[in-house]
Write a protein that holds these residues in place. Structure first.
Motif, short mmCIF file in Angstrom:
data_model
loop_
_atom_site.label_atom_id
_atom_site.label_comp_id
_atom_site.label_asym_id
_atom_site.label_seq_id
_atom_site.Cartn_x
_atom_site.Cartn_y
_atom_site.Cartn_z
N ALA A 153 0.68 -1.28 -0.02
CA ALA A 153 -0.25 0.39 0.08
C ALA A 153 0.95 1.32 0.18
O ALA A 153 2.07 1.08 0.33
CB ALA A 153 -0.91 -0.07 1.56
N ALA A 154 0.05 2.62 -0.41
CA ALA A 154 1.20 3.65 -0.73
C ALA A 154 1.40 4.44 0.34
O ALA A 154 2.66 4.79 0.74
CB ALA A 154 1.05 4.29 -1.54
N MET A 155 0.03 3.86 1.23
CA MET A 155 0.17 5.07 2.38
C MET A 155 -0.41 3.85 4.04
O MET A 155 -1.58 3.50 3.13
CB MET A 155 -0.19 6.09 2.27
CG MET A 155 -0.68 6.95 3.69
SD MET A 155 1.05 7.24 4.27
CE MET A 155 0.48 8.19 5.83
N CYS A 156 -0.60 4.07 4.61
CA CYS A 156 -1.53 3.37 6.04
C CYS A 156 -1.06 4.69 7.28
O CYS A 156 -0.34 4.53 8.28
CB CYS A 156 -1.01 2.62 7.07
SG CYS A 156 -1.59 1.83 8.00
N GLY A 157 -1.76 5.87 7.76
CA GLY A 157 -2.66 6.31 8.36
C GLY A 157 -1.77 6.07 10.42
O GLY A 157 -0.92 6.20 10.53
N ASN B 144 1.30 14.41 8.55
CA ASN B 144 1.07 14.91 7.44
C ASN B 144 0.03 14.05 6.71
O ASN B 144 1.56 13.42 6.46
CB ASN B 144 1.96 15.97 6.77
CG ASN B 144 1.45 16.37 5.53
OD1 ASN B 144 0.68 16.50 4.86
ND2 ASN B 144 1.96 17.54 5.62
N MET B 145 -0.95 13.72 6.50
CA MET B 145 -1.36 12.62 5.69
C MET B 145 -1.64 12.95 4.50
O MET B 145 -1.72 12.38 3.26
CB MET B 145 -2.35 12.50 5.98
CG MET B 145 -2.80 12.37 7.32
SD MET B 145 -2.31 10.11 7.40
CE MET B 145 -3.35 9.22 6.53
N VAL C 248 -12.34 9.63 -3.09
CA VAL C 248 -11.55 9.99 -2.11
C VAL C 248 -10.47 9.66 -2.36
O VAL C 248 -10.54 7.97 -1.81
CB VAL C 248 -11.86 11.23 -1.47
CG1 VAL C 248 -11.94 10.68 -0.27
CG2 VAL C 248 -10.43 12.54 -1.02
N LEU C 249 -9.34 9.81 -2.90
CA LEU C 249 -8.26 9.27 -3.32
C LEU C 249 -7.22 10.44 -1.64
O LEU C 249 -7.31 11.12 -1.74
CB LEU C 249 -6.74 9.69 -4.28
CG LEU C 249 -5.63 9.22 -4.15
CD1 LEU C 249 -5.94 7.66 -4.35
CD2 LEU C 249 -5.23 9.32 -5.72
N MET C 250 -6.58 9.51 -0.57
CA MET C 250 -6.48 10.08 0.33
C MET C 250 -4.63 9.01 0.67
O MET C 250 -4.58 8.61 1.45
CB MET C 250 -7.17 9.31 1.58
CG MET C 250 -7.25 10.44 2.77
SD MET C 250 -6.52 12.46 2.80
CE MET C 250 -4.79 12.57 3.39
N CYS D 39 -8.56 3.13 10.85
CA CYS D 39 -8.17 2.90 9.48
C CYS D 39 -7.86 4.68 9.57
O CYS D 39 -8.91 5.92 9.59
CB CYS D 39 -8.64 2.43 8.71
SG CYS D 39 -7.86 2.82 6.69
N GLY D 40 -6.43 4.80 9.89
CA GLY D 40 -5.93 6.31 9.68
C GLY D 40 -6.40 6.79 8.29
O GLY D 40 -6.63 8.26 8.19
N THR D 41 -6.39 6.74 7.35
CA THR D 41 -5.92 7.40 5.84
C THR D 41 -8.19 7.47 5.57
O THR D 41 -8.34 7.87 5.28
CB THR D 41 -5.88 6.05 4.42
OG1 THR D 41 -5.99 4.83 4.48
CG2 THR D 41 -3.77 6.67 4.66
N GLY D 42 -8.45 5.98 6.51
CA GLY D 42 -10.23 6.27 6.24
C GLY D 42 -10.82 7.83 6.80
O GLY D 42 -11.72 7.55 7.16
#
Length: 273
Positions: A70-74, A118-119, A155-157, A219-222
Motif C-alpha cells: 500500500a502507498a500509505m497507512c495513517g 502530514n497525511m 476520495v483518494l487519501m 484506519c488512519g487514511t479512512g
C-alpha cells in the motif's frame, strides 16, 4: 528476526528494521503474509519495514496482511514513527518519512505521547482515482450492492476510499457489504470502504472495511477520508474528532490533511522465518 508489535487505535502492525537488508522494497510481500497471519505467527493488520532513504530521514515500506503493498497507512505511519524514534533510528522529534505516497512530515509530541502526521493532499479527480467512469468527481453517486442501494463518495487519501454516510453504524452491514464494495468492478484497483455516522459538527464515528485486511478497529487514511468528505459536504468543521472502534484521532484539514493520535508498543521478540 527482531520485531516490535504496535497498534494505533487498535490497528496493529509488526515493525522490523531492514535498513541493511539488500532486498528491494518490493520483495517483502510473502514475508508480510507469513508474519501477519493470526494463527501461525504474531499476527497483525500489516507489516512496517524500515529502509534507508535518499529523499527523507527514513523510508517506510508498508504491506497489508494479504501481501499487497500500500502507498500509505495513517495508523501505520504513527506506529512506524514510534518504532524508529524509540530505537534511535531517528533521534529528532520532527522528521520526514518517505512513502509511496510521497514525503510525510512528522511531529512527535513526547509530552502527551501523540504523533502528528502530514497525511498529504486528498484528491477527488477521477483520473487520479482511476475509476471506470467519465465523471470529474464521484460524490453522492448511487450504486447497487447485493440487495441494497448506497450513496457513495470517493476520495483518494494516499490510497482509495469510499465513504458512505449512515444514520446508524451497523457492524453486520460493514461485513455484509464492505467486501462487495471493495471488489466492485467500478474500482479497478479495489477500494477501502468507510461507513460514517455524524454526531455533530465536531465529531464523527467510523467503521472501516480495509482493502487487503477486512474489518479493522481503526484506519488512519479512512478516518482522514471521512473527515474530508464530511467537510466537503458541509456536515462537519475542518477540525474534527474521528472515532473508530479502536479509539479516536484528531483530523485537521488545511492545505494538507493532518492526523494526530497515539501509537502504542504491544510487545517485542524474535521471529523464526
Amino acid at each position: 528476526m527482531k520485531f516490535w508489535k504496535l497498534h494505533g487505535i487498535g490497528n496493529d502492525f509488526i515493525a522490523i528494521d531492514k535498513r541493511f537488508d539488500q532486498k528491494s522494497s518490493s520483495s517483502y510481500s510473502n514475508l508480510a503474509k507469513i508474519v501477519c497471519h493470526r494463527r501461525f505467527s504474531v499476527g497483525a493488520d500489516g507489516l512496517l519495514i524500515v529502509k534507508n532513504s535518499n529523499r527523507a530521514d527514513v523510508e517506510m515500506v508498508y504491506y497489508n496482511s494479504d501481501g499487497s503493498r500500500a502507498a500509505m497507512c495513517g495508523n501505520g505511519l504513527r506506529c512506524f514513527v514510534k518504532f524508529v524514534y524509540d530505537n534511535n533510528i531517528v533521534t529528532k522529534e520532527e522528521f520526514s518519512v518517505e512513502t509511496l505516497d510521497g514525503i510525510k512530515n512528522i511531529k512527535f509530541n513526547i509530552e502527551n505521547k501523540t504523533i502528528k502526521v502530514n497525511m498529504g493532499r486528498y484528491s477527488f479527480k477521477s483520473n487520479d482515482i482511476l475509476l471506470d467512469n467519465n465523471k470529474d468527481k464521484f460524490i453522492n453517486e448511487k450504486i447497487k450492492i447485493l440487495d441494497k442501494e448506497f450513496n457513495i463518495n470517493f476520495v483518494l487519501m494516499g490510497v482509495p476510499h469510499v465513504v458512505i454516510l449512515v444514520d446508524k453504524l451497523d457492524k453486520e452491514e460493514v461485513f455484509k457489504y464492505g467486501k462487495e464494495i471493495e471488489n466492485h468492478n467500478i474500482f479497478p484497483n479495489k477500494t477501502n470502504v468507510n461507513f460514517v455516522n455524524i454526531n455533530d459538527y465536531k465529531n464523527i464515528h467510523v467503521h472501516t472495511w480495509e482493502r487487503g485486511c477486512g474489518y479493522t478497529l481503526g484506519c488512519g487514511t479512512g478516518m482522514s477520508a471521512c473527515a474530508v468528505i464530511c467537510n466537503y459536504l458541509n456536515k462537519v468543521d475542518k477540525n474534527v474528532n474521528v472515532t473508530s472502534e479502536g479509539g479516536c484521532v484528531k483530523i485537521d484539514i488545511e492545505d494538507f490533511v493532518y492526523m494526530t493520535g497515539p501509537a502504542v508498543k504491544i510487545c517485542e521478540g524474535n521471529l523464526e522465518v
